[in-house]
Design a protein around this motif. Structure first.
Motif, PDB file in Angstrom:
ATOM      1  N   ARG A  49     -17.524  37.396   0.951  1.00 12.12           N
ATOM      2  CA  ARG A  49     -18.878  37.478   0.400  1.00 12.12           C
ATOM      3  C   ARG A  49     -19.596  38.712   0.944  1.00 12.12           C
ATOM      4  O   ARG A  49     -20.222  39.465   0.203  1.00 12.12           O
ATOM      5  N   ARG A  50     -19.455  38.938   2.248  1.00  6.54           N
ATOM      6  CA  ARG A  50     -20.092  40.120   2.841  1.00  6.54           C
ATOM      7  C   ARG A  50     -19.500  41.415   2.294  1.00  6.54           C
ATOM      8  O   ARG A  50     -20.216  42.393   2.087  1.00  6.54           O
ATOM      9  N   ALA A  51     -18.202  41.425   2.081  1.00  6.61           N
ATOM     10  CA  ALA A  51     -17.565  42.625   1.524  1.00  6.61           C
ATOM     11  C   ALA A  51     -18.079  42.883   0.116  1.00  6.61           C
ATOM     12  O   ALA A  51     -18.330  44.032  -0.272  1.00  6.61           O
ATOM     13  N   GLY A  52     -18.242  41.824  -0.677  1.00  9.16           N
ATOM     14  CA  GLY A  52     -18.774  41.981  -2.030  1.00  9.16           C
ATOM     15  C   GLY A  52     -20.193  42.512  -2.033  1.00  9.16           C
ATOM     16  O   GLY A  52     -20.549  43.364  -2.850  1.00  9.16           O
ATOM     17  N   ILE A  53     -21.009  42.023  -1.112  1.00 11.15           N
ATOM     18  CA  ILE A  53     -22.392  42.505  -1.011  1.00 11.15           C
ATOM     19  C   ILE A  53     -22.410  43.971  -0.600  1.00 11.15           C
ATOM     20  O   ILE A  53     -23.170  44.777  -1.152  1.00 11.15           O
ATOM     21  N   ALA A  54     -21.563  44.342   0.344  1.00 12.91           N
ATOM     22  CA  ALA A  54     -21.512  45.736   0.794  1.00 12.91           C
ATOM     23  C   ALA A  54     -21.065  46.652  -0.341  1.00 12.91           C
ATOM     24  O   ALA A  54     -21.628  47.739  -0.530  1.00 12.91           O
TER      25      ALA A  54
END
Length: 70
Positions: A49-54
């Motif tokens: 999820r964090r990678a997608g947001i980044a």
């Protein structure tokens, strides 16, 4: 001195209050298990999820490159 204790169990049907307490305990434990499962799922999904947001933020900051004709 030693104490000797014995537990005697009699096979009888539980009373209404005991049934209510048992069903409440089962419901609470089921709810807690589901809550822990959802939390574990969220923790497992957090890195992606964090990678997608980044990645989304990176594309937003460089929007002109994606929108301008090539």
């Amino acid at each position: 001195m030693s104490a000797i204790t014995q537990t005697i169990s009699i096979a009888t049907r539980p009373t209404l209050i005991e049934n209510a307490l048992l069903s409440a305990a089962r419901a609470m434990s089921t709810a807690a298990e589901r809550r822990m499962g959802r939390r574990a799922d969220r923790l497992e999904a957090e890195p992606s999820r964090r990678a997608g947001i980044a990645a989304s933020r990176a594309m937003s900051h460089d929007v002109a490159r994606y929108l301008l004709p090539r």
